[in-house]
Scaffold this active site. Structure first.
Site, PDB file in Angstrom:
ATOM      1  N   LYS A 128       0.853  -1.345  -0.065  1.00 10.18           N
ATOM      2  CA  LYS A 128      -0.098  -0.161   0.128  1.00 10.18           C
ATOM      3  C   LYS A 128       1.011   1.289  -0.040  1.00 10.18           C
ATOM      4  CE  LYS A 128      -4.398   1.129   0.057  1.00 10.18           C
ATOM      5  NZ  LYS A 128      -5.419   0.362  -0.409  1.00 10.18           N
ATOM      6  N   ASP A 168      -6.921   4.397  -4.751  1.00  5.04           N
ATOM      7  CA  ASP A 168      -7.763   4.315  -3.337  1.00  5.04           C
ATOM      8  C   ASP A 168      -8.182   5.483  -2.977  1.00  5.04           C
ATOM      9  OD1 ASP A 168      -7.902   2.253  -0.831  1.00  5.04           O
ATOM     10  OD2 ASP A 168      -7.333   4.199  -0.002  1.00  5.04           O
TER      11      ASP A 168
END
Ligand code: NDP
Length: 453
Positions: A128, A168
């Site tokens: 991430k 995201d």
């Protein structure tokens, strides 16, 4: 040493080595504790020190991002990429641009991503990244300059067989475009290094819809297991971004009635059902506050965030059959869980990552509310990203229907895997345990196969 004391030692180490990283600690605490039945059954995982190894990222990159705003002033943000685990494939996971981003948030998201990616059954490791950059109120040129500067450092660490970022919160098609353009300029290559690309230059059909649609497919599988369906169910949805909008769209096509949505400033309750075209116009096209929705629908109610009960979310006070938290972490608290139970909610299906607090999950499960954890229910986005990687590698383009059918099948498989694993460990229907054990076991076995690296 017992599995339980191993877990406590690892959690203690996280506290000492990662001080203040509360969300990461919360995610590690939930995953490790749910693994107890597996760890007690098979000592191989503790014997190979897997718990400690899997909670330490393989690589953490933190970098400065300088960019020039429209007034000619140099601004500074922080950039992150946490490459958590590559045991089953190249790193894969989104980039989040939001002022709340810090290392603890990125580590929690990267850690969860390991197990989510494993559950999809596809060969992708967990990662991430992101920045504390706030895209809100920035011009297109400022966004572009920020993305170019961010990629000027990140490009050294990613690649189509190494690490493939995606979107995201705060990172959609526009940002992916600017990031991809800069990667191409710096490397001189046109490769599938990012997913969520525009369909004209390597993107996949149905990627935009995938997380929301996948979340609803997952809910459908879960309900059908208990001889229930989405037909005519009143659904509350939080958020009004990518996940929320396409959850609402798919809910309508399955015969359900989504009645709420929200953003960081307030929420909408539209008793007769959210008008999808108005929602898309307000949020996707005009990028306005949700307050603009009531100007289009006088029978809808707007409640600003300042009216929310402390620590709670207005959306969860609306009576519903099914709740779809689809905005952000820890947005559904114990007070919200109590309201949901009082109103007879039958399923909480997480579209966002870790939106439900641990005490709220315990309360819901104790009161026999079905609970679908995000790492299983929202895995449709990353699964479709992997389908985008496959199309890029073979220079193919699949139709919307082809991708959607594959997504539906993947969500059904994820449900089966999590459900069957919960049965195997004598907690049938507890998908927190089922998803965590199934996701962990594949990664841990692969780590053992590959030795102490
Ligand atoms: P978007 O940026 O498209 O939308 C996020 C939505 O949540 C917006 O409506 C935003 O409001 C709201 N929001 C964000 N932060 C807060 C906050 N602190 N309080 C209240 N509302 C907030 O993001 P996505 O829809 O892509 O992501 C939503 C969630 O789903 C995240 O948890 C993400 O990690 C998860 N997820 C996303 C995937 C994807 O494919 N996009 C895949 C898997 C999980 P506002 O408009 O005011 O900012």
């Amino acid at each position: 040493m017992s599995a339980k004391s191993d877990i406590e030692n690892v959690l203690q180490r996280i506290k000492v080595c990662s001080p203040g990283q509360n969300e990461f600690y919360q995610a590690a605490h939930e995953v490790l504790h749910s693994l107890i039945p597996l760890l007690e059954e098979d000592e191989i995982y503790c014997a190979n020190n897997i718990l400690e190894r899997i909670t330490v990222a393989e690589r953490t990159i933190i970098f400065r991002v300088n960019w020039v705003d429209d007034q000619g002033k140099i601004q500074t943000n922080l950039g992150y990429r946490v490459q958590f685990n590559s045991a089953i494939g190249p790193y894969k996971g989104g980039l989040r641009f939001h002022p709340s981003v810090n290392l603890g948030i990125i580590k929690f998201l990267g850690f969860e991503q390991i197990f989510k990616n494993s559950l999809t059954g596809l060969p992708i490791g967990g990662a991430k990244g992101g920045s504390n950059f706030d895209p809100k109120g920035k011009s297109d040129n400022e966004i572009m300059r920020f993305c170019q500067s961010f990629m000027s450092e990140l490009y050294k660490h990613i690649g189509e067989t190494k690490d493939v970022p995606a979107g995201d919160i705060g990172v959609g098609a526009r940002e992916i475009g600017y990031l991809f353009g800069q990667y191409k300029r710096l490397t001189g290559t046109f490769e599938g290094v990012l997913t969520g690309k525009n369909i004209n230059w390597g993107g996949s059909n149905a990627r935009k819809e995938a997380t929301g649609y996948g979340s609803v497919y997952f809910a459908d599988n879960f309900l059908r297991k208990y001889n229930k369906s989405l037909e005519d169910k009143v659904c509350t949805v939080s958020g009004s971004g990518n996940v929320a909008i396409y959850t609402i769209e798919k809910l309508y096509s399955m015969g359900a009635i989504p009645v709420t949505c929200s953003d960081s400033r307030g929420s909408i309750y539209h008793k007769n059902g959210i008008d999808l075209n108005s929602l898309k116009a307000v949020k996707e096209i005009n990028k306005q506050s949700l307050e603009a929705y009531v100007a289009l629908h006088s029978d809808a109610v707007y409640t600003p965030v300042s009216h929310y009960p402390k620590g709670g979310h207005q959306v969860w006070s609306i009576p519903c059959d099914i709740a779809f938290p689809s905005a952000t972490q820890n947005e559904l608290t114990i007070e919200d869980a109590k309201m949901l139970v009082d109103h007879g909610c039958i399923l909480v299906n997480e579209g966002a990552n870790m939106p439900t607090t641990p005490d709220a999950i315990t309360y819901l499960q104790k009161h026999h509310v079905l609970f679908a954890p995000g790492k299983a229910a929202n895995a449709g986005g990353v699964a479709t990203s992997q389908l985008e990687m496959s199309q890029n590698a073979s220079m193919a383009t699949w139709t919307f229907e082809e991708v959607d059918n594959k997504l539906r099948q993947i969500m059904s498989n994820i449900f089966k895997t999590a459900y069957e694993t919960s049965k195997e460990f004598n907690c049938e229907g507890d998908l927190v345990t089922g998803a965590n054990i199934a996701g962990f076991r594949k990664v841990a076995d692969s780590m053992i196969d590959q030795g102490a690296i």
